[in-house]
Design a protein around this motif. Structure first.
Motif, PDB file in Angstrom:
ATOM      1  N   MET A  43      -7.793   8.898  -4.139  1.00 35.05           N
ATOM      2  CA  MET A  43      -7.207   7.958  -3.140  1.00 35.05           C
ATOM      3  C   MET A  43      -5.993   7.050  -3.615  1.00 35.05           C
ATOM      4  O   MET A  43      -6.187   6.340  -4.737  1.00 35.05           O
ATOM      5  N   ASP A  44      -5.227   6.793  -2.828  1.00 33.29           N
ATOM      6  CA  ASP A  44      -3.991   5.874  -3.179  1.00 33.29           C
ATOM      7  C   ASP A  44      -4.318   4.550  -2.710  1.00 33.29           C
ATOM      8  O   ASP A  44      -5.243   4.446  -1.928  1.00 33.29           O
ATOM      9  N   TRP A  45      -3.431   3.552  -2.775  1.00 32.64           N
ATOM     10  CA  TRP A  45      -3.787   2.195  -2.118  1.00 32.64           C
ATOM     11  C   TRP A  45      -3.510   2.179  -0.714  1.00 32.64           C
ATOM     12  O   TRP A  45      -4.009   1.395  -0.047  1.00 32.64           O
TER      13      TRP A  45
ATOM     14  N   ALA B 217     -13.939   4.345  -8.406  1.00 32.78           N
ATOM     15  CA  ALA B 217     -14.714   5.265  -7.884  1.00 32.78           C
ATOM     16  C   ALA B 217     -13.483   6.352  -7.245  1.00 32.78           C
ATOM     17  O   ALA B 217     -13.728   7.440  -7.150  1.00 32.78           O
ATOM     18  N   LEU B 218     -12.591   5.654  -6.565  1.00 33.34           N
ATOM     19  CA  LEU B 218     -11.528   6.528  -5.722  1.00 33.34           C
ATOM     20  C   LEU B 218     -10.160   6.536  -6.173  1.00 33.34           C
ATOM     21  O   LEU B 218      -9.577   7.465  -6.393  1.00 33.34           O
TER      22      LEU B 218
ATOM     23  N   PRO C  99       0.747  -1.249   0.206  1.00 33.93           N
ATOM     24  CA  PRO C  99      -0.016  -0.064  -0.004  1.00 33.93           C
ATOM     25  C   PRO C  99       0.731   1.365   0.084  1.00 33.93           C
ATOM     26  O   PRO C  99       0.429   2.349  -0.445  1.00 33.93           O
ATOM     27  N   ASP C 100       2.043   1.214   0.652  1.00 32.28           N
ATOM     28  CA  ASP C 100       2.841   2.497   0.493  1.00 32.28           C
ATOM     29  C   ASP C 100       3.582   2.720  -0.754  1.00 32.28           C
ATOM     30  O   ASP C 100       4.295   3.581  -0.959  1.00 32.28           O
ATOM     31  N   GLY C 101       3.276   1.900  -1.741  1.00 36.20           N
ATOM     32  CA  GLY C 101       3.731   2.348  -3.167  1.00 36.20           C
ATOM     33  C   GLY C 101       4.861   1.238  -3.323  1.00 36.20           C
ATOM     34  O   GLY C 101       5.549   1.394  -4.514  1.00 36.20           O
TER      35      GLY C 101
ATOM     36  N   LEU D  51     -19.826  12.015  -0.980  1.00 35.87           N
ATOM     37  CA  LEU D  51     -19.432  10.783  -0.454  1.00 35.87           C
ATOM     38  C   LEU D  51     -18.063  10.566  -0.735  1.00 35.87           C
ATOM     39  O   LEU D  51     -16.965  10.157   0.029  1.00 35.87           O
ATOM     40  N   ARG D  52     -17.544  10.542  -1.996  1.00 38.63           N
ATOM     41  CA  ARG D  52     -16.123  10.382  -2.400  1.00 38.63           C
ATOM     42  C   ARG D  52     -15.032  11.193  -1.896  1.00 38.63           C
ATOM     43  O   ARG D  52     -13.941  10.783  -1.350  1.00 38.63           O
ATOM     44  N   GLU D  53     -15.572  12.463  -1.867  1.00 37.56           N
ATOM     45  CA  GLU D  53     -14.805  13.497  -1.237  1.00 37.56           C
ATOM     46  C   GLU D  53     -14.606  13.226   0.394  1.00 37.56           C
ATOM     47  O   GLU D  53     -13.591  13.411   0.825  1.00 37.56           O
TER      48      GLU D  53
END
Length: 448
Positions: free
Chosen positions: A353-355, A346-347, A16-18, A298-300
């Motif tokens: 959003m990132d992972w 969606a995100l 998740p941190d890339g 909601l996404r925001e």
């Protein structure tokens, strides 16, 4: 470690941190992450299986605070076995089974039955949600303490499907759960404002001739309950937030230090009331699909942390109760097997959003809300915690699939995404170190 116990090396995945890294699973634990994982794997004893995760995302196992497994009582729609198979295929290593079964999970006996069925199924951890009131009737509190002290160790309580509308009863529930660090998860729906409601209230409901469900019916309950939570100093969780106004109220409450958390569903992140023009009951859901502006809010809200987590609100129904006239059709959609692809669409793919954010809203935060100590063990930056239970999901974000409910593991087929192209697919899932999904297919359940 037993010399015959399988070990697993997840090779070359993106954390998740890339960063690209190896992950070693030994003795059902995350034994090593990073360069030392491969060297330790090669130096160790016993069989070693390698999972090629090149180009894939390696996430902590997903946690769902809001799943309807229907058993006991409605096994024609879903069972703990079929529902947890669906959960595993969706990347979930833990689900919370809502209390609106038949009989209602309002006693220690029923929650222990659901908990035991989850252990016997072995596809993921099952944590029963206890009812707030007896029979979901909203008249008197259920056996909250007995459920909390049962083998199921219930910490989340909800009358989901029904609102705890009585403010005195809601206050008492919030006070009661403080004794064992529980949380009340409210289905925010003022019943007198939604009698006979069929869809979101607005211009479209008038055009379609369907009774409207006003946003204020949700928002009024949330406003009341965050103030009650502040008054008694207790934890409140808001189920399936669906309106922009609700997001603003929750943001206001958090700014004032009120201990409130909230979830949004995948379908409220992607679908709007425009789907109802078809009169297809697959789009009938509680709360109803809202406006595009609500979807964006909601996404925001998820991106900025106002909304804490995703709850699938997986609600399986039989064909007889869903494939019928709109006004009599049951409310709800399946969602376990499509949640992560919808979140990516969606995100992540929109750049919101990132992972690391995905692991936060789908794993570490719901685990924290539910007070799970063996799930979601990952830092805010997306770094795995070595020595933690090996609940791991491997996900390929680069494929695209057309959703076909006939191929899903859930017993029901009421997916609103039928025929829609969505990105991504879960390829491998480890539940406490045991592979329950391998190479995009169910493997074997975990034994206890």
């Amino acid at each position: 470690m037993s010399p015959t116990a399988p070990r697993y090396l997840i090779s070359g995945g993106t954390l998740p941190d890339g960063t690209t890294s190896d992950v070693l699973i030994e003795d059902a634990l995350l034994a090593a992450v990073g360069p030392e994982a491969r060297s330790r794997a090669e130096a160790g004893d016993g069989p070693l299986e390698t999972v090629d995760a090149s180009g894939r995302i390696v996430l902590p196992g997903l946690v769902d605070l809001h799943t309807h497994l229907r058993e006991p009582g409605r096994e024609d729609a879903e069972t703990v076995e079929t529902g947890t198979r669906a959960a595993a295929m969706g990347g979930f290593t833990s689900v919370h089974a809502m209390a609106n079964s038949t009989p209602v999970a309002d006693s220690a006996g029923v929650v222990e039955q659901v908990w035991q069925l989850g252990r016997e199924a072995g596809w993921c951890d099952v944590h029963p949600v206890g009812a707030v009131t007896v029979g979901l009737a909203g008249a008197r509190l259920a056996e909250l303490g007995a459920m909390a002290s049962s083998r199921a160790e219930v910490r989340v309580f909800s009358d989901d499907g029904m609102c705890v509308a009585d403010p005195v009863l809601m206050r008492r529930a919030l006070e009661y759960v403080k004794a064992f660090d529980g949380v009340v998860a409210q289905h925010a729906q003022e019943p007198r404002l939604t009698e006979g409601a069929q869809m979101n209230e607005g211009e479209l409901s008038s055009v379609l001739g369907l009774s409207g469900w006003p946003a204020v019916a949700e928002e009024a309950i949330i406003a009341r309950d965050v103030l009650l939570a502040q008054h008694v100093g207790s934890r409140l969780h808001v189920c399936h937030v669906s309106t922009a106004g609700s997001v603003e109220i929750i943001r206001w409450a958090k700014e004032r230090g009120i201990d409130v958390t909230a979830e949004a569903t995948p379908h409220h992140l992607l679908l709007t009331e425009e789907s109802v023009r078809s009169y297809d009951p697959v789009f009938k859901v509680n709360p109803p699909l809202r406006r595009e502006a609500d979807v964006m809010a909601l996404r925001e809200g998820l991106a900025d942390g106002t909304i804490d987590t995703i709850g699938t609100d997986h609600a399986p129904h039989t064909a007889e109760t869903k494939e019928c006239e709109w006004t009599v059709a049951a409310m709800g959609m399946t969602g376990l097997e499509t949640a992560l692809p919808v979140v990516q669409h969606a995100l992540v793919d929109t750049g919101l959003m990132d992972w690391a954010g995905v692991s936060r809203i789908l794993s570490s935060t719901p685990a924290r809300i539910a007070r799970l100590t063996d799930q979601g063990r990952i830092s805010a930056a997306g770094v795995f915690e070595t020595g933690a239970p090996a609940n791991v999901t491997v996900y390929d974000p680069h494929v695209t699939r057309t959703v076909d409910p006939a191929t899903h593991a859930t017993r029901s087929r009421n997916s609103p995404y039928r025929g829609m192209e969505l990105p991504g697919q879960v390829t491998d899932v480890f539940n406490h170190g045991h592979p329950v999904v391998r190479d995009r297919a169910l493997a074997t359940p975990r034994t206890h």
